[in-house]
Design a protein around this motif. Structure first.
Motif, PDB file in Angstrom:
ATOM      1  N   ARG A   1       8.209  -9.624  -3.105  1.00 56.92           N
ATOM      2  CA  ARG A   1       6.969  -9.569  -3.894  1.00 56.92           C
ATOM      3  C   ARG A   1       7.275  -8.790  -5.151  1.00 56.92           C
ATOM      4  N   ALA A   2       6.738  -9.266  -6.284  1.00 55.37           N
ATOM      5  CA  ALA A   2       6.975  -8.599  -7.562  1.00 55.37           C
ATOM      6  C   ALA A   2       5.678  -8.556  -8.343  1.00 55.37           C
ATOM      7  N   PRO A   3       5.464  -7.513  -9.161  1.00 56.26           N
ATOM      8  CA  PRO A   3       4.302  -7.478 -10.044  1.00 56.26           C
ATOM      9  C   PRO A   3       4.283  -8.697 -10.952  1.00 56.26           C
ATOM     10  N   LEU A   4       3.092  -9.122 -11.345  1.00 53.38           N
ATOM     11  CA  LEU A   4       2.951 -10.329 -12.162  1.00 53.38           C
ATOM     12  C   LEU A   4       3.777 -10.268 -13.424  1.00 53.38           C
ATOM     13  N   GLN A   5       3.859  -9.100 -14.049  1.00 57.14           N
ATOM     14  CA  GLN A   5       4.607  -8.997 -15.304  1.00 57.14           C
ATOM     15  C   GLN A   5       6.088  -9.246 -15.102  1.00 57.14           C
ATOM     16  N   GLN A   6       6.600  -8.975 -13.873  1.00 50.78           N
ATOM     17  CA  GLN A   6       8.005  -9.232 -13.609  1.00 50.78           C
ATOM     18  C   GLN A   6       8.269 -10.721 -13.441  1.00 50.78           C
ATOM     19  N   LEU A   7       7.238 -11.476 -13.045  1.00 49.87           N
ATOM     20  CA  LEU A   7       7.408 -12.901 -12.794  1.00 49.87           C
ATOM     21  C   LEU A   7       7.170 -13.741 -14.024  1.00 49.87           C
ATOM     22  N   SER A   8       6.599 -13.174 -15.074  1.00 51.54           N
ATOM     23  CA  SER A   8       6.256 -13.944 -16.273  1.00 51.54           C
ATOM     24  C   SER A   8       7.476 -14.153 -17.179  1.00 51.54           C
TER      25      SER A   8
ATOM     26  N   ASP B   1       0.824  -1.217   0.000  1.00 51.83           N
ATOM     27  CA  ASP B   1       0.000   0.000   0.000  1.00 51.83           C
ATOM     28  C   ASP B   1       0.855   1.262   0.000  1.00 51.83           C
ATOM     29  N   LEU B   2       2.056   1.176   0.562  1.00 50.37           N
ATOM     30  CA  LEU B   2       2.887   2.362   0.765  1.00 50.37           C
ATOM     31  C   LEU B   2       3.994   2.534  -0.267  1.00 50.37           C
ATOM     32  N   ILE B   3       4.502   1.428  -0.822  1.00 48.60           N
ATOM     33  CA  ILE B   3       5.601   1.586  -1.788  1.00 48.60           C
ATOM     34  C   ILE B   3       5.323   0.903  -3.120  1.00 48.60           C
ATOM     35  N   GLY B   4       4.186   0.232  -3.252  1.00 53.97           N
ATOM     36  CA  GLY B   4       3.860  -0.409  -4.515  1.00 53.97           C
ATOM     37  C   GLY B   4       4.152  -1.902  -4.503  1.00 53.97           C
TER      38      GLY B   4
END
Length: 246
Positions: free
Chosen positions: A239-246, A94-97
Motif C-alpha cells: 500500500r502506498a500514499p496516493l501521491q506515491q502512485l501518481s 493505523d500503526l505505521i502509516g
C-alpha cells in the motif's frame, strides 16, 4: 475523515503497552487454510528445507519436525491474500502509516511437550538497521496459553532498544529485566497480537499435550534499501500514499 480500523481503546493500549490483541481477527476459513498450508509444507519437506535448513529439528530417534516455515507471504497466494488484504492493511496503516511494504513472514510450530522457550528479546534487535516504522502481527492458529507456548510480554517496554547478547538465543539478559511485570497473551485461534518491534517479549515452552501453530508477519513502512545489512524487506509496496502512485 479517514475511518480507523483500531478502536480508540486498542490504539490507547498499543501506545501505552506496546501491543494490543484483536479477538477473532482471522476467520475460521483463514485459520483452516493456514493449518492446511503448514501440513502441506511439512509433507512436502521441500518448501522449508530448500530455503532454510534450520527450519527442521530432529529429536533423537524421532522423525524431523518442521518448526518454522519461512516466507509464506512470498510463496503462497492464499497466505498472501489473507495478510495482504485491504482489511489487514487498514489495521497496519493505523500503526505505521499509509506506506506499507512486506518485511518478513513465517509460520512457527511448537509441538506438544516440546518446542523450546524463546527468551526475552525485541524484534528490532534482529534487524536494527531497518529502524523506520514497522509492526509485527502475531496470529494464533491454535490456542496460545502459557502452558501451550504462548507469548509473554512486558507492557511499556517499547521505549528503547536494549542490548542483546548470544546466550540461549539472541536475547536480552533476563536478570536485568523486571520479570514481575511479564503478562501472558492468552489467545484463541484467529486472535491477533499487534506488537511494537521494540516491545520486550518471549514465548513459553509448550508443556501441554497439544501442538501450537502461529503466524508471524512483519510490515515495514519503507522499501528495502540497497545499503541495509538485513536481508528482509521488499521494494514492492503493499500500500502506498496516493501521491506515491501518481
Amino acid at each position: 475523515m479517514t475511518l480507523k480500523a483500531l478502536t480508540d481503546d486498542q490504539m490507547e493500549q498499543f501506545n501505552r503497552d506496546g501491543y494490543c490483541i484483536i479477538p477473532a481477527f482471522l476467520s475460521h476459513g483463514d485459520v483452516t487454510y493456514i493449518k492446511d498450508y503448514y501440513r502441506r509444507a511439512a509433507e512436502a519437506n521441500a518448501l522449508a528445507a530448500a530455503q532454510d535448513t534450520t527450519a527442521w529439528d530432529q529429536d533423537k530417534d524421532e522423525a524431523p519436525v518442521l518448526r518454522r516455515v519461512p516466507a509464506p507471504f512470498d510463496n503462497d497466494p492464499g497466505f498472501r491474500e489473507i495478510f495482504g488484504s485491504t482489511r489487514v492493511l487498514d489495521y497496519v496503516e493505523d500503526l505505521i502509516g499509509p506506506s506499507i511494504y512486506m518485511h518478513s513472514s513465517k509460520l512457527i510450530f511448537k509441538p506438544a511437550r516440546s518446542g523450546r522457550r524463546k527468551p526475552m528479546h525485541q524484534d528490532l534487535a534482529y534487524w536494527a538497521d531497518m529502524s523506520e516504522r514497522q509492526i509485527t502481527l502475531w496470529c494464533a492458529i491454535d490456542p496460545a496459553t502459557p502452558e501451550r507456548g504462548g507469548m509473554e510480554l512486558i507492557p511499556g517496554s517499547h521505549k528503547q532498544l536494549l542490548p542483546h547478547e548470544d546466550l540461549d538465543d539472541y536475547q536480552v539478559r533476563e536478570e536485568q529485566l523486571d520479570l514481575s511485570q511479564v503478562r501472558p497473551a492468552i489467545m484463541e485461534p484467529g486472535d491477533a497480537l499487534f506488537l511494537d518491534v521494540m516491545t520486550v517479549h518471549a514465548s513459553a515452552q509448550n508443556r501441554s499435550d497439544h501442538d501450537r501453530l502461529a503466524t508471524v508477519v512483519n510490515y515495514y513502512s519503507q522499501p528495502k534499501s540497497d545499503s541495509q545489512t538485513s536481508r528482509y524487506g521488499s521494494t514492492q509496496p503493499l500500500r502506498a500514499p496516493l501521491q506515491q502512485l501518481s
